[in-house]
Each structure stands twice: as C-alpha cells, then as structure tokens.
Design a protein around this motif. Structure first.
Motif, short mmCIF file in Angstrom:
data_model
loop_
_atom_site.label_atom_id
_atom_site.label_comp_id
_atom_site.label_asym_id
_atom_site.label_seq_id
_atom_site.Cartn_x
_atom_site.Cartn_y
_atom_site.Cartn_z
N SER A 12 16.66 -49.64 31.65
CA SER A 12 16.55 -48.98 32.94
C SER A 12 17.66 -49.45 33.85
CB SER A 12 15.17 -49.25 33.55
OG SER A 12 15.13 -50.57 34.02
N ALA A 128 17.45 -37.03 30.05
CA ALA A 128 16.46 -38.07 30.36
C ALA A 128 17.11 -39.45 30.38
CB ALA A 128 15.33 -38.03 29.33
N TRP A 129 17.93 -39.73 29.38
CA TRP A 129 18.58 -41.05 29.31
C TRP A 129 19.58 -41.23 30.46
CZ3 TRP A 129 15.00 -41.58 26.10
CH2 TRP A 129 14.86 -42.71 25.30
N GLN A 131 19.43 -39.70 33.52
CA GLN A 131 18.75 -39.78 34.80
C GLN A 131 17.91 -41.04 34.95
OE1 GLN A 131 16.52 -36.10 35.08
NE2 GLN A 131 18.31 -34.91 35.72
N GLN A 132 17.25 -41.45 33.88
CA GLN A 132 16.32 -42.56 33.98
C GLN A 132 16.96 -43.92 33.69
OE1 GLN A 132 12.45 -41.85 32.04
NE2 GLN A 132 13.03 -39.71 31.86
N TYR A 133 17.97 -43.93 32.82
CA TYR A 133 18.50 -45.21 32.36
C TYR A 133 20.00 -45.38 32.53
CZ TYR A 133 13.93 -44.69 30.33
OH TYR A 133 12.59 -44.44 30.17
#
Length: 211
Positions: A12, A128-129, A131-133
C-alpha cells in the motif's frame, strides 16, 4: 483441477510506524543515492524514474487536469513510498534466498490470472494496483513476485506474514544488507524492515481465487 485460494501481501501507500531510527545514510557518504542496499545504490534518478512511471499512469487514467491534481494531492508521499517498495523488494528477496525460497514465472502468471478473474480483467487489475498501491502497470508482475516471495517465505518458516517469525527473517536480511536511506527520504528500521516516518500499515491480507 481447482485450487482454493491464495493469500497475497499487498504493497500500500505506506508502512507501519516504527521505533527508533537505526540506519541513515547522508548525501556526503553516498552522493546521488536515495538508498544503499547490500552495497548497491538506488540512485535518485532511478527512484524518480519509478515515480514518473506511476505519475504517467495516473495522468492517463483521468480525464482532466483537475482530476489529476486531486490524485497528486492524495498521493503526496509517493516518492518515499516508492523508495520503500524498492528497498523492501531487495530485503525480502534476500530473506527468501536465505530460506531457499524461489518464485517461478509460472507462479507469477497464475497469481495474476487469478487476480484478473477476481477483479474483472487485466485492465481492472492494473487500475486497482495503480489506485490502491501506487504500482505502475509495467511493474505489476514485479509486485506480484514480491507478494509471492513473502507468502512462500512465511510458509517456509511455518508462520504467516503477520507473525514475529516472518518479520524476524526480514529484520535479519535488513541487517545483512546494511540498508541505508538518504535522510531526505526517512530512515530504515532494521527491526521492522520499514521506513520510520510512515503512518499506516503496508500489509493487508486479501485473497484471489482461481480455477
């Protein structure tokens, strides 16, 4: 043949707030270095290149300058978090090597396929990767290797990634590699294998299922 579930560590935007500063390198000792790990420099230019990859992907993912400015405001610690990931990659790889753990290209692809099935395809997984991480699409496989190494290392130790035995292995690897960070990016806590100025956990447990 069906396999049930795979637990993955996800990187994260930050890491566990740590205890006292144990290592720090200065620009005088390591000019141009953002960090030195195992005697090998991670240069400021290498770090900036990684950050630029993420920023380019973030810019491409939004429709307007206003939206991009919002992304920038939400990811102000990206440079430091990116450096943490680069250092952690080397520390974890060393710990895995010490334990005789290896990860194959096939295993990475299996994990990626399972995650893509879970979130709705390749593009959705990349988004997803990102935006989130804070992982750029071109670094996705590298990040999955990191997750698999952590996962397999924990299993080899008879534990999981949330237990002291796992962190002890990373701590030992940090000591072996003599991790030094340029003070402008924080400092590295050998005991926690983490940058000491972060505020939130970097470990999260998620599952991906695959047929």
């Amino acid at each position: 043949m069906h396999r049930r579930r795979r637990t993955a560590l996800l990187l994260s935007a930050a890491i566990v707030a740590a205890a006292p500063v144990l290592t720090a390198c200065g620009s005088d000792a390591h000019p141009g270095a953002a960090a030195v790990v195992g005697g090998q420099r991670i240069t400021v230019s290498q770090l900036q290149s990684r950050v630029n990859e993420v920023r380019a992907a973030q810019r491409a993912a939004v429709r307007s300058d206003a939206q991009y400015q919002q992304v920038l405001a939400q990811t102000g610690s990206l440079t430091r978090d990116t450096l943490h990931g680069m250092v952690l990659d080397r520390v974890l790889h060393r710990a895995a090597e010490d334990a005789g753990v290896t990860v194959t290209r096939k295993e990475i692809q299996q994990m990626r396929t399972g995650l893509e099935q879970q979130v709705g395809g390749e593009k959705a997984l990349q988004t997803a990767w990102l935006q989130q991480y804070g992982v750029a699409p071109e670094r996705l496989d590298d990040n999955l290797r990191l997750q698999l190494e952590a996962q397999k290392l924990a299993r080899s130790l008879g534990t999981n990634t949330g237990q002291p035995a796992f962190w002890k292995a990373l701590s030992q690897a940090s000591k072996e590699l003599h991790v030094d960070l340029n003070p402008r990016y924080g400092s590295w806590d050998v005991q926690k294998s983490s940058r000491v100025d972060a505020k939130t956990p970097w470990l999260r447990e998620v599952t991906s299922s695959k047929a």
